[in-house]
Design a protein around this motif. Structure first.
Motif, PDB file in Angstrom:
ATOM      1  N   VAL A 192     -11.191   4.653  -2.427  1.00  0.00           N
ATOM      2  CA  VAL A 192     -10.933   3.214  -2.383  1.00  0.00           C
ATOM      3  C   VAL A 192     -12.010   2.522  -3.209  1.00  0.00           C
ATOM      4  O   VAL A 192     -13.208   2.692  -2.943  1.00  0.00           O
ATOM      5  CB  VAL A 192     -10.956   2.681  -0.942  1.00  0.00           C
ATOM      6  CG1 VAL A 192     -10.668   1.173  -0.926  1.00  0.00           C
ATOM      7  CG2 VAL A 192      -9.955   3.435  -0.077  1.00  0.00           C
ATOM      8  N   GLY A 204     -12.614  -2.127  -1.697  1.00  0.00           N
ATOM      9  CA  GLY A 204     -11.984  -2.559  -0.459  1.00  0.00           C
ATOM     10  C   GLY A 204     -12.826  -3.630   0.217  1.00  0.00           C
ATOM     11  O   GLY A 204     -13.877  -4.038  -0.283  1.00  0.00           O
ATOM     12  N   THR A 239      -2.267  -0.233  -4.996  1.00  0.00           N
ATOM     13  CA  THR A 239      -3.067  -1.380  -4.579  1.00  0.00           C
ATOM     14  C   THR A 239      -2.515  -1.839  -3.230  1.00  0.00           C
ATOM     15  O   THR A 239      -1.609  -1.230  -2.657  1.00  0.00           O
ATOM     16  CB  THR A 239      -3.021  -2.520  -5.629  1.00  0.00           C
ATOM     17  OG1 THR A 239      -1.681  -2.659  -6.136  1.00  0.00           O
ATOM     18  CG2 THR A 239      -3.972  -2.254  -6.771  1.00  0.00           C
ATOM     19  N   TRP A 279      -3.383  -4.881   0.304  1.00  0.00           N
ATOM     20  CA  TRP A 279      -4.245  -5.883   0.933  1.00  0.00           C
ATOM     21  C   TRP A 279      -4.319  -7.155   0.086  1.00  0.00           C
ATOM     22  O   TRP A 279      -5.397  -7.666  -0.232  1.00  0.00           O
ATOM     23  CB  TRP A 279      -5.643  -5.301   1.203  1.00  0.00           C
ATOM     24  CG  TRP A 279      -5.611  -4.351   2.367  1.00  0.00           C
ATOM     25  CD1 TRP A 279      -5.849  -4.657   3.687  1.00  0.00           C
ATOM     26  CD2 TRP A 279      -5.253  -2.979   2.321  1.00  0.00           C
ATOM     27  NE1 TRP A 279      -5.670  -3.546   4.473  1.00  0.00           N
ATOM     28  CE2 TRP A 279      -5.316  -2.495   3.655  1.00  0.00           C
ATOM     29  CE3 TRP A 279      -4.879  -2.095   1.309  1.00  0.00           C
ATOM     30  CZ2 TRP A 279      -5.017  -1.182   3.981  1.00  0.00           C
ATOM     31  CZ3 TRP A 279      -4.588  -0.786   1.648  1.00  0.00           C
ATOM     32  CH2 TRP A 279      -4.657  -0.336   2.957  1.00  0.00           C
ATOM     33  N   ASN A 325      -8.782  -6.522  -5.780  1.00  0.00           N
ATOM     34  CA  ASN A 325      -9.479  -5.692  -4.786  1.00  0.00           C
ATOM     35  C   ASN A 325      -8.606  -4.481  -4.485  1.00  0.00           C
ATOM     36  O   ASN A 325      -7.467  -4.375  -4.977  1.00  0.00           O
ATOM     37  CB  ASN A 325      -9.745  -6.483  -3.505  1.00  0.00           C
ATOM     38  CG  ASN A 325      -8.498  -7.120  -2.907  1.00  0.00           C
ATOM     39  OD1 ASN A 325      -8.164  -8.251  -3.272  1.00  0.00           O
ATOM     40  ND2 ASN A 325      -7.812  -6.407  -2.023  1.00  0.00           N
ATOM     41  N   ASP A 326      -9.142  -3.564  -3.724  1.00  0.00           N
ATOM     42  CA  ASP A 326      -8.393  -2.420  -3.178  1.00  0.00           C
ATOM     43  C   ASP A 326      -7.568  -1.650  -4.202  1.00  0.00           C
ATOM     44  O   ASP A 326      -6.334  -1.542  -4.113  1.00  0.00           O
ATOM     45  CB  ASP A 326      -7.479  -2.888  -2.038  1.00  0.00           C
ATOM     46  CG  ASP A 326      -8.264  -3.131  -0.761  1.00  0.00           C
ATOM     47  OD1 ASP A 326      -8.453  -2.159  -0.007  1.00  0.00           O
ATOM     48  OD2 ASP A 326      -8.709  -4.266  -0.556  1.00  0.00           O
ATOM     49  N   TYR A 358       0.858  -1.190   0.000  1.00  0.00           N
ATOM     50  CA  TYR A 358       0.000   0.000   0.000  1.00  0.00           C
ATOM     51  C   TYR A 358       0.895   1.241   0.000  1.00  0.00           C
ATOM     52  O   TYR A 358       1.304   1.742   1.041  1.00  0.00           O
ATOM     53  CB  TYR A 358      -0.904  -0.049   1.228  1.00  0.00           C
ATOM     54  CG  TYR A 358      -1.732   1.174   1.510  1.00  0.00           C
ATOM     55  CD1 TYR A 358      -2.534   1.753   0.529  1.00  0.00           C
ATOM     56  CD2 TYR A 358      -1.739   1.733   2.784  1.00  0.00           C
ATOM     57  CE1 TYR A 358      -3.308   2.870   0.811  1.00  0.00           C
ATOM     58  CE2 TYR A 358      -2.514   2.846   3.075  1.00  0.00           C
ATOM     59  CZ  TYR A 358      -3.283   3.418   2.085  1.00  0.00           C
ATOM     60  OH  TYR A 358      -4.054   4.526   2.373  1.00  0.00           O
ATOM     61  N   HIS A 378      -6.723   1.899  -5.101  1.00  0.00           N
ATOM     62  CA  HIS A 378      -6.784   3.179  -4.382  1.00  0.00           C
ATOM     63  C   HIS A 378      -6.286   4.312  -5.277  1.00  0.00           C
ATOM     64  O   HIS A 378      -5.268   4.171  -5.969  1.00  0.00           O
ATOM     65  CB  HIS A 378      -5.904   3.141  -3.127  1.00  0.00           C
ATOM     66  CG  HIS A 378      -6.412   2.253  -2.035  1.00  0.00           C
ATOM     67  ND1 HIS A 378      -6.471   2.648  -0.717  1.00  0.00           N
ATOM     68  CD2 HIS A 378      -6.886   0.972  -2.058  1.00  0.00           C
ATOM     69  CE1 HIS A 378      -6.947   1.656   0.030  1.00  0.00           C
ATOM     70  NE2 HIS A 378      -7.195   0.627  -0.767  1.00  0.00           N
TER      71      HIS A 378
END
Length: 740
Positions: free
Chosen positions: A350, A353, A426, A428, A330-331, A308, A333
């Protein structure tokens, strides 16, 4: 108007004498059409006159059988081609001439991309002007129009010596496109100077017997990227390629219209790039074609890992919209910041998430969720998904998908932050593949809502023209104010749409002022769908209001004492809320409307003319008059064009008001009292005044003034028992200028 090519027409006699009345050449391509029996000559010179050192191109000399290129008037034929019948005495034939920095003069026909004749001057001459002539018993009719062709290309051949040519102009962006025909080993070098350097990039296409391609950092250097590309080159047809480079050092190579690169490498210590060189070798020759790219989607590609951490390698944001595509599990950002770095105060969006189930808007990194939306499956690990983010001056952050115009998530910050850069990340457990392209969307819109309180919002940017367009969804009473400042004023215009229970619309001069115009408009607003409107204002004080794509206003009023207009405000009230949408207008025909009475009196309320073409539409019974003057008033010396005088039977060109008729044409029925008729007038440096109709490219009437008058303004009038309705629209011309 539909006519886009603003052309000039000239005639040449049988005297072999160059005319130099064309403007300076703006690029390295000259296009024209000519109607001649033989011997159409074009000269390319550094000055607008005959010189000893200039190029001469002869089309159809020797009885219309041969064409040549010379370095001097009537000098040695350096290129000679058999071209029987190349000219025609009955129709215009189109030609183009290009020149490049290595001295290559190429001559081609019409829409053909390959030249039929070319020669390379080992000591190139500068070119700034073109002259034209006929002779040897032939007259000529010439037509010169700005070229609408996007593919103004340069051609070159390379031998089998591995030696870079550096004769292309400097690179102006971060993308280089080309086509090449080769058996193998097509090489491109990217350098900071137009020569070989130790530190430069080398891209090899189809090396090793046309089986592999590589990216190097140095001539014959280490292969930092290597791709298997059997048969990538062809010795019989052109193959198209593109190379892009980005600020993080990524060199990407792709084919033709493909958007994904087939080979890329990121240099940890990027080199500056300003020039491109090209070569073949290892037994292969090459034919190269270099054209300005017509692709609007010059994209940059990046990858992010599971850490991140925002990347800030994108250029500054120039508008209030950011578009991108991302492929992630996913995620995904995005951060919006005033600097190209993480800040305590910046927006964070986001997408997907919480295991790709929710999206949020925050006012800091990992801050409070000010907007939260359920978005299961919004990201995909196998395909790119497109998104957009907009922000407006009132602090509204809106997030949408692809081509959708409505945001799926938004929040209004009561204390808006400045935005100048975008970062992306990105995390997570998810990696990301990102694609950033210049947006091709014309409707970069802002959205807002108004409550039932009659209170104007002044959060829109200043108005840049004389037209305001918007869409509104309301039950009744959609109000727009036009003011000289971004606030309520005593002296401002107020337009009410669907007042009195959505039955009437009015124009006022003051908030809740007198209704100067009133129209019955039952059901004009809708509480369930957006309705589109436009408002225009003109220098004579006319306020006009219309709907959607309609060109005629449904309501207008002329203020005898016009107010200045610089801002627009908007409001609802009287029990109605509103949802508003403000988009830059995509309409090219921003028009002004005027009426003239039966008095023969010119109106001079149009803006100054910026080009040598004037277009308009008029609805009249007879005697539509246009004056062309150096000042915005009647002068003794000015041109007067009469359309449909003498009871709508004749048209003339004069050199003064009611002066001698220098051109007279029979034009029965040219005007109509029931429909608009479109016309254009052009003038050129040799004094030719040409008048034409609508989309027609040939004038129906023209005259050349031996002592041309300067032209800066246009006036208009009717008379002799006829009134007139006039329409003046900003025509979008090929050179990108606007005119009335």
């Amino acid at each position: 108007m539909a006519e886009e090519l603003v052309c000039e027409y000239y005639e040449t006699d049988t005297q072999y004498r160059y005319r130099w009345n064309l403007p300076a050449l703006p690029g390295s391509r000259f296009t024209f059409e000519v109607q001649a029996n033989n011997d159409a000559h074009v000269a390319l010179s550094s000055q607008n006159q005959d010189l000893d050192a200039m190029y001469e191109i002869v089309l159809g000399g020797w009885g219309n059988t041969q064409s040549v290129i010379r370095r001097g008037k009537q000098r040695t034929n350096l290129a000679k081609v058999s071209t029987p019948g190349i000219n025609s005495p009955t129709e215009h034939r189109a030609f183009w001439i290009t020149w490049s920095s290595d001295g290559t003069i190429a001559v081609g026909k019409g829409d053909e991309t390959e030249p039929f004749m070319q020669w390379t001057d080992p000591d190139p001459l500068p070119i700034a002007y073109a002259g034209y002539s006929t002779g040897w018993g032939s007259t000529g009719r010439w037509k010169f129009c700005p070229s609408a062709r996007p593919d103004v290309c340069e051609y070159d051949d390379t031998d089998n010596q591995y030696r870079y040519r550096w004769n292309l102009p400097p690179l102006t962006g971060s993308r280089f496109t080309f086509e090449v025909q080769a058996n193998n080993d097509a090489h491109v070098a990217l350098s900071s100077q137009n020569r070989d350097q130790d530190a430069m990039y080398e891209i090899v296409l189809g090396g090793w017997g046309n089986t592999q391609s590589v990216i190097r950092r140095g001539k014959q250097g280490h292969n930092h990227a290597k791709a298997s590309t059997p048969g990538i080159n062809s010795p019989t047809e052109y193959r198209a390629f593109w190379i892009t480079w980005s600020s993080d050092g990524t060199i990407a190579v792709g084919k033709g219209d493909e958007t994904e690169p087939f080979m890329q490498w990121t240099d940890p210590d990027p080199l500056p790039i300003a020039y491109a060189g090209y070569s073949t070798g290892w037994g292969s020759t090459g034919r190269w074609k270099f054209c300005p790219s017509a692709r609007p989607d010059v994209c940059e590609y990046y990858e992010t890992d599971t850490q991140y951490r925002y990347r800030w390698n994108l250029p500054p944001l120039t508008v209030s919209r950011f578009t991108f595509e991302v492929q992630a599990n996913n995620d995904a950002h995005v951060a919006l910041s005033s600097q190209n770095q993480d800040l305590d105060a910046m927006y964070e969006i986001v997408l997907g998430g919480w295991r790709n189930t929710q999206s949020v808007i925050r006012r800091s990194k990992q801050g409070n969720n000010h907007a939260t939306v359920s978005t299961p499956g919004i990201n995909s690990p196998t395909e790119y998904r497109a998104f957009w983010i907009t922000w407006s001056s009132d602090g509204t952050i809106a997030v949408g998908k692809g081509d959708e115009t409505e945001p799926f998530m938004q929040w209004t910050d009561p204390d808006p932050l400045p935005i100048a850069y975008a970062g992306y990340s990105t995390g997570w457990g998810s990696t990301g593949r990102w694609k950033f392209c210049p947006s091709a969307r014309p409707d970069v819109c802002e959205y807002d809502e108004t409550d039932t309180q009659y209170r104007y919002r002044w959060n829109l940017p200043p108005l840049t023209g004389s037209r305001c367009t918007f869409e509104v969804q309301a039950n009744n009473d959609a109000h727009v104010a036009l003011s000289s400042q971004n606030q309520d004023q005593d002296a401002m215009y107020e337009i009410v749409l669907g007042g009195w229970g959505n039955t009437q619309s009015v124009i006022r001069r003051g908030k809740q002022g007198h209704n100067h115009a009133k129209a019955s408009t039952p059901g004009i607003n809708s509480p369930t769908e957006h309705r589109a409107f436009w408002i225009t204002w003109s220098s004579d004080g006319t306020i006009a209001v219309g709907k959607g794509d309609e060109t005629e206003p449904f309501m207008q009023w002329t203020d005898p004492d016009p107010l200045p207009i610089a801002y627009a405000g908007y409001s609802t009230g009287w029990g109605s809320t509103g949802r508003w949408k403000f988009c830059p207008s995509a309409r090219p025909d921003v028009c002004e409307y005027y009426e003239t009475d039966t008095q023969y009196r010119y109106r001079w309320n149009l803006p100054p003319l910026t080009v040598s073409r004037f277009t308009f539409e008029v609805q009249a019974n007879n005697d539509a008059h246009v004056a062309l003057s150096s000042q915005n008033q009647d002068l003794d010396a000015m041109y007067e064009i009469v359309l449909g005088g003498w009871r709508n039977t004749q048209s003339v060109i004069r050199r003064s008001k009611q002066g001698n008729n220098h051109a007279t044409v029979s034009t029965p029925g040219i005007n109509s009292p029931t429909e608009y008729r479109a016309f254009w007038i052009t003038w050129s440096s040799d004094g030719t005044i040409a008048v034409g109709k609508g989309d027609e490219t040939e004038p129906f009437m023209q005259w050349t003034d031996p002592d041309p008058l300067p032209i800066a303004y246009a006036g208009y009038s009717t008379g002799w028992g006829s009134t007139g309705r006039w329409k003046f629209c900003q025509s979008v011309l090929s050179e990108g200028k606007f005119e009335l």
